[in-house]
Each structure stands twice: as structure tokens, then as C-alpha cells.
Motif scaffolding. Structure first.
Motif, short mmCIF file in Angstrom:
data_model
loop_
_atom_site.label_atom_id
_atom_site.label_comp_id
_atom_site.label_asym_id
_atom_site.label_seq_id
_atom_site.Cartn_x
_atom_site.Cartn_y
_atom_site.Cartn_z
N ALA A 1 -14.91 -5.11 7.27
CA ALA A 1 -14.02 -4.87 8.41
C ALA A 1 -12.78 -5.74 8.36
O ALA A 1 -11.69 -5.29 8.61
N GLU A 2 -12.96 -6.98 7.97
CA GLU A 2 -11.80 -7.85 7.91
C GLU A 2 -11.42 -8.19 6.48
O GLU A 2 -10.27 -8.39 6.16
N HIS B 1 -7.54 2.91 6.46
CA HIS B 1 -8.72 3.66 6.04
C HIS B 1 -10.00 3.03 6.60
O HIS B 1 -10.85 3.73 7.15
N GLU B 2 -10.10 1.71 6.48
CA GLU B 2 -11.32 1.05 6.94
C GLU B 2 -11.47 1.14 8.45
O GLU B 2 -12.58 1.30 8.96
N THR B 3 -10.33 1.07 9.16
CA THR B 3 -10.42 1.19 10.62
C THR B 3 -10.93 2.57 11.00
O THR B 3 -11.76 2.70 11.91
N GLY C 1 -10.92 -3.42 18.25
CA GLY C 1 -9.62 -2.77 18.19
C GLY C 1 -8.46 -3.73 18.04
O GLY C 1 -7.60 -3.56 17.18
N GLY C 2 -8.46 -4.77 18.88
CA GLY C 2 -7.35 -5.74 18.85
C GLY C 2 -7.26 -6.42 17.51
O GLY C 2 -6.17 -6.53 16.93
N ARG C 3 -8.42 -6.84 16.98
CA ARG C 3 -8.41 -7.55 15.70
C ARG C 3 -7.96 -6.64 14.57
O ARG C 3 -7.24 -7.05 13.67
N ARG C 4 -8.39 -5.37 14.63
CA ARG C 4 -7.99 -4.43 13.58
C ARG C 4 -6.48 -4.21 13.63
O ARG C 4 -5.82 -4.10 12.61
#
Ligand code: ATP
Length: 594
Positions: free
Chosen positions: A5-6, A218-220, A233-236
């Protein structure tokens, strides 16, 4: 999505091809398409040759008017001039067409090579790098290469031949005046030497940044549910914005460099015309050259401006294409997961000896696992979240090779087997099952090709026969977003049918339709039991009811096997398994962990 994710958008497990590898690849493509390549160069040469006749005819025209020649002679020269222009235009168009075909072949080869290498990549490499990175190389980089090849390469060839022949024509027309045209050469050399070493790394960085933007997006999207469920959401967004900012900064920097370079090119183009006019006027007055020669030379110098600018300008596109080609070919530098065909397992016993493994260097997830699994055993692997159960499953199936120790099937390391052979030994079944866009037949024959009869048998074994028989075009019915929608239960059954066709002797079920999951429909449960029959089954039991019926329960904690044996024995022993079992709430199917 947990770790990727990150993290994975930051990493690139794929190397870049070196300039020598790029040259070797281009040379191979040029020599295998020798005829098209030669035709392209010849046509460009002819088109350019025709272009050079024009200024000469114009020079003759000026000279004949000055001499007071007859009108017919002047008219003929004017007609000749128009004719030359038409021939030149026709030859250029033809040359461009041939170049476009050649460029398409080059591009097709680049794409085919990329796909060929991509399917042979070790799965753990693809996962570590994140699919976005591979996607970036296969899409935006190939697009950049396309622009570079389709437009830049032919333009550069045209313009280079033009520059060369114009220079020759100038020397022939007037060697003395040709000296004057050399005035911009040092300026061009300095400009190019300033620009290239600055621009190339900026392009490479910018392409890499765009790949990160794609990877992040893509990952989001792929992990959309996790993002939503965990409120990420905010971090993405922050992550995506950061990737975007780097890409935009790269574009801005290359724009600045290009602006300076362009201004220099303009100066270098105008300088020889000014010098030729001054120098020509002086030489004419001194009686060293005729007015026709001066006219032709100024026209030649003017004609040089465009191709020189084109060469240097398109070089920019070509460099972006070159940087993109390095990234595209770089995928081929990852050693493929082909295995060794001479390695053949003797038997179906699985053994792990002193297995250590970590996803990152220095951070082991499995700390020395010793385990032997006999053919036909039913094993349940249990343990708290993060104990390393799924990781063990991945190693058993040869998806990740161990860092130390051995994972053996029939006495040979599973990761040394060719991929197709590996899948006939052990298959990891996860909850993630896909229906690929294509026909039912395409979806079933992913593991291997099979006859219609075999396909129907597999569908029957998986309990999907009735559904398949109702399809409008049978095995050739298109499924998925472009065809017949596939209900979730059938998706699972198609996955089972694929397993029947792959026919491995061992199945590792990780969060797959677990062996006796009461939430799974009776039909599916029966199909699953039929598919499991006669095979070794290692069920990673996130839900403990699966463990009760296993021949042996393996209890893991913090990357180690802490206990193993049949359910009753372990319960009687009152160790970690009994503790885990007693805290399990069968009603909600959850385990309270310490
Ligand atoms: P769960 O029941 O929650 O799925 P598990 O017992 O199956 O847990 P694993 O998924 O094998 O445990 O994870 C073991 C450790 O390895 C955890 O600390 C996890 O964060 C880490 N891990 C798992 N997958 C990756 C990965 N792809 N990259 C980096 N670390 C990972």
C-alpha cells in the motif's frame, strides 16, 4: 495490499538496460529487417538528393536572368524547379511511409520481447516491484518509445542525410564561401555538450517518476476496498501527490533545459546566413565568386537551418525514446523463472529443512522451519495473525525461494523446477480468483492445453457442468466484462476446474474455499472435496474448524513451528493450540489472540 500500500511504488526491482545492450538490440532489429532498413535509407537519400537540386536550379535561374538569357531557357529552368520540388515531396512521403513501417516492426518487437520476459518473471519479483512498475514500462514507456521511433527516428534520418548532402553541395558550389557556413559548428558542439549530459538523467528520472505515479494510482485502485476499510484515502492521496510532484518537477526541469537549448539552436541557425551574406558580398566585390554562387550558398545555408534544428530537436525525442527503451529492455535483464528441465522429482514427499526467509534483508519472517509432509496427508496450519502461515504456503508452492535451507519436493528443490512442472507438483490456491477476459476455454486452458472432453470432465469435477452447458456458445462463450457475467460461486468452481486440469499432487489452500467452510454452499463443498481427493492438502486454517478434521495440525507462532500433531492430541496436551482453540469463538468464527 498490506505492505505494498505504501511501499512498493518506491521500489523498482527492474534494472535498466545499458547503452550497449540497447545498441545490440537495435542492431539485431535493423539486420533482421535488412531490406526495409536499406529501402528506408535509400529513399531518404534520394529524397534529399532531389531537395538539393532545387537551390542549384534556382542559382542557375538567377545567373541566367543576370546574363539576359532567352525567356524559354528561363521558363525551362523554372519548370525544372517545380518538377524537382514535386519529385522531392513524393520521395519524402514514400520514405516516411517505409520508415513508419520499419518503426512499427521495431515497436512490435519491443512489445513482444517485453511480454515474453514479463510472463517469465519470478512472481516474487513482480510482487516486490509492484505491478504498477511493470505496467508503467509496458504502457507509458512503450508509448514514449513509439513517439521516439515513429517520429524522431525517420525525421533524424531525413535531416541528417539532408545536412550531409547540403554540406557536400556547398563545398562543390563554393569551397571559399562554405568556410563561412562553418561558423556555427563550434556553437552547436558547445550547446550539445552542455545539453545532453544534463537532459538524459532528467529524462530517466522523469520516466521513473511517471511509472511511480501509475504504480501509485494502480495500487490505490486495486486495493480500493482496503483503502476504504482502513480509511487510508488521505495517506494514498498524499502518496500520489508526492509521486506526481516529482514527475512534474522532472518535466519542468527538462522544459527549462530544452528552452535554453532551443534558443541556442536558433542563434546557431541564423549565424551562418548573416555571415554568408557579409562574406559573400565581400567575395563578390573582390571578384572571387559570382552572384549565382552567393545566391545558391545563402539558400543552402537557409536550407541547412531546418534539418540541423530538426536533428538536434528530434534528438530530444529520441533520447526520451532511448531512456524508455532502456526501461523496456531492462525487464529482460531480470533472470527468468525458467528452472532447470533436468531436475526431476523422485516422489511426492515434501520436506523443508532449516528454512529461513524474509521479505526484506535482515528481517526474517520464518526462522528455521523443519517439516516433512507425506503424500496424501491432510495438514492444517494454524497460528495467530502474522505468524508466517501464508509465507510458509508461498514457500511450499515455490513462489518464493528460501533465503537459507531447502524446500524439497520428491528430493529436489521446488524452485529449481521449470514453472510448468512446479505447478504440476504443488499449487497455491488463494481466495483471489480471476476470470480473465476471454472465452471459457481460454480461462480453463491457462494451466495447459486440453481437449474438449478433458475440459468438460474438469467442469463436471468442479460442479460447474450445468452452468457451462447453459452458455450460448459452450466452451467458446466469452466471459467477464465483455461477455457473460460469472457469479462468484462459479468463479470458485472455474478455479477448481483449472486445478483439476493442472492436476498437482499437493494443494496449499490459503484462505481459499476452506475445506469445510460452512458458509460455502453444499455444492461447492462437495466439488472441493472431490478435487482434494487423492492429493496432499495443506490448509492454512485462518478458521479453526478446518483444523479438527486434519491428520495433523501445525501450530505456528512468530515464524516458528511451536507444536504439531492431531487435534485431539494437541487439545489434550493443553499447549499453544489448546489455548488458541479455547479462545476461538466458533459462532463468529474469530480467534481472540492473546
Ligand atoms: P494472517 O493470518 O494474518 O494472514 P500469517 O500467519 O499468514 O498471517 P504472513 O502473512 O505469512 O502471516 O506474514 C508473516 C509476516 O510477514 C508478517 O509480519 C507480515 O507483515 C510479513 N509479510 C507478509 N507478506 C509480506 C510481503 N509481501 N512483504 C513484506 N512483508 C510481508
Amino acid at each position: 495490499m498490506t505492505d505494498s500500500a505504501e511501499g512498493s511504488a518506491e521500489a523498482s526491482a527492474y534494472p535498466l538496460a545499458g547503452p550497449r545492450e540497447v545498441r545490440a538490440w537495435l542492431w539485431t532489429v535493423a539486420t533482421t529487417n535488412r531490406a526495409a532498413f536499406a529501402a528506408m535509407l535509400t529513399l531518404f537519400g534520394l529524397a534529399t538528393g532531389a531537395g538539393l537540386v532545387g537551390p542549384w536550379v534556382l542559382g542557375e535561374l538567377v545567373e541566367s536572368v543576370r546574363r539576359g538569357a532567352a525567356t524559354t531557357a528561363v521558363d525551362l529552368l523554372a519548370l525544372l524547379f517545380v518538377g524537382v520540388l514535386l519529385v522531392q515531396a513524393a520521395l519524402r512521403a514514400w520514405a516516411r511511409f517505409v520508415a513508419a513501417v520499419f518503426g512499427e516492426r521495431l515497436l512490435a518487437k519491443a512489445r513482444e520481447d517485453l511480454v515474453h520476459h514479463a510472463v517469465e518473471l519470478p512472481l516474487d519479483t513482480v510482487e516486490t516491484a509492484g505491478t504498477g512498475e511493470l505496467l508503467g514500462r509496458a504502457t507509458s514507456d512503450v508509448d514514449k518509445l513509439d513517439e521516439g521511433l515513429r517520429q524522431a527516428a525517420p525525421e533524424i534520418v531525413i535531416a541528417s542525410v539532408m545536412v550531409l548532402l547540403t554540406a557536400v553541395a556547398m563545398v562543390i558550389t563554393s569551397p571559399l564561401l562554405a568556410l563561412g557556413a562553418l561558423v556555427s559548428v563550434p556553437l552547436l558542439v558547445v550547446l550539445t555538450r552542455w545539453y545532453r549530459p544534463r537532459a538524459v538523467p532528467v529524462y530517466e528520472r522523469t520516466l521513473a517518476s511517471w511509472a511511480k505515479v501509475h504504480a501509485s494510482a494502480h495500487e490505490t485502485v486495486v486495493g480500493g476496498r482496503t483503502v476504504e476499510a482502513l480509511g487510508l484515502g488521505g495517506r494514498r492521496r498524499t502518496h500520489h501527490d508526492a509521486a506526481m510532484r516529482t514527475a512534474v518537477a522532472g518535466e519542468r526541469r527538462s522544459g527549462q533545459l530544452w528552452g535554453v537549448f532551443l534558443a541556442g539552436l536558433d542563434a546557431a541557425a541564423l549565424l551562418p546566413i548573416a555571415v554568408l551574406l557579409l562574406f559573400g558580398a565581400w567575395a563578390y566585390q573582390a571578384g572571387l565568386v559570382g552572384i549565382g554562387e552567393v545566391t545558391a550558398m545563402v539558400l543552402y545555408a537557409g536550407a541547412l537551418t531546418e534539418p540541423i534544428n530538426e536533428v538536434l530537436g528530434w534528438m530530444d525525442e529520441l533520447q526520451i525514446g532511448h531512456a524508455a527503451l532502456r526501461r523496456v529492455l531492462g525487464v529482460g535483464k531480470v533472470p527468468p523463472d525458467t528452472g532447470d528441465p533436468s531436475v526431476v522429482p523422485a516422489g511426492r514427499r515434501i520436506e523443508l529443512r532449516g528454512v529461513r526467509f524474509g521479505y526484506r534483508a535482515g528481517r526474517d519472517v520464518l526462522h528455521g522451519i523443519d517439516l516433512a509432509i507425506e503424500f496424501g496427508e491432510r495438514i492444517a496450519v494454524v497460528g495467530p495473525s502474522g505468524a508466517g502461515k501464508s509465507t510458509l504456503g508461498r514457500l511450499l508452492a515455490g513462489i518464493n525461494p528460501p533465503d537459507r535451507g531447502e524446500v524439497l519436493v520428491g528430493g529436489v528443490p521446488i524452485s529449481a523446477l521449470p514453472l510448468e512442472r512446479r505447478r504440476r507438483e504443488v499449487v497455491l490456491v488463494t481466495q483471489e480468483q480471476h476470470v480473465f477476459t476471454g472465452t471459457l476455454r481460454d480461462n480453463l486452458t491457462l494451466p495447459r492445453s486440453a481437449s474438449d472432453e478433458e475440459l468438460h470432465d474438469a467442469l463436471r469435477a468442479a460442479g460447474a457442468s450445468d452452468w457451462a452447458l447453459r452458455l450460448p456458445d459452450g466452451l467458446d462463450t466469452r466471459l467477464g466484462s465483455e461477455g457473460v457475467p460469472v457469479p462468484p460461486a462459479i468463479v470458485q468452481q472455474l478455479a477448481l476446474a483449472r486445478l483439476v486440469l493442472a492436476d498437482p499432487h499437493t494443494l496449499v489452500l490459503d484462505e481459499a474455499t476452506s475445506m469445510v467452510d460452512p458458509t460455502v454452499s453444499r455444492g461447492l463443498e462437495r466439488s472441493l472435496a472431490a478435487v482434494l481427493d487423492g492429493r496432499t492438502v495443506v490448509a492454512i486454517a485462518h478458521q479453526l474448524h478446518a483444523a479438527r478434521d486434519a491428520d495433523r495440525v501445525i501450530v505456528m507462532d512468530e515464524g516458528r513451528i511451536v507444536e504439531q500433531g492431531p487435534h485431539d492430541e494437541l487439545m489434550a496436551a493443553g499447549g499453544p493450540y489448546a489455548e488458541l482453540y479455547n479462545t476461538w469463538d466458533a459462532g463468529t468464527d474469530t480467534v481472540t489472540l492473546r
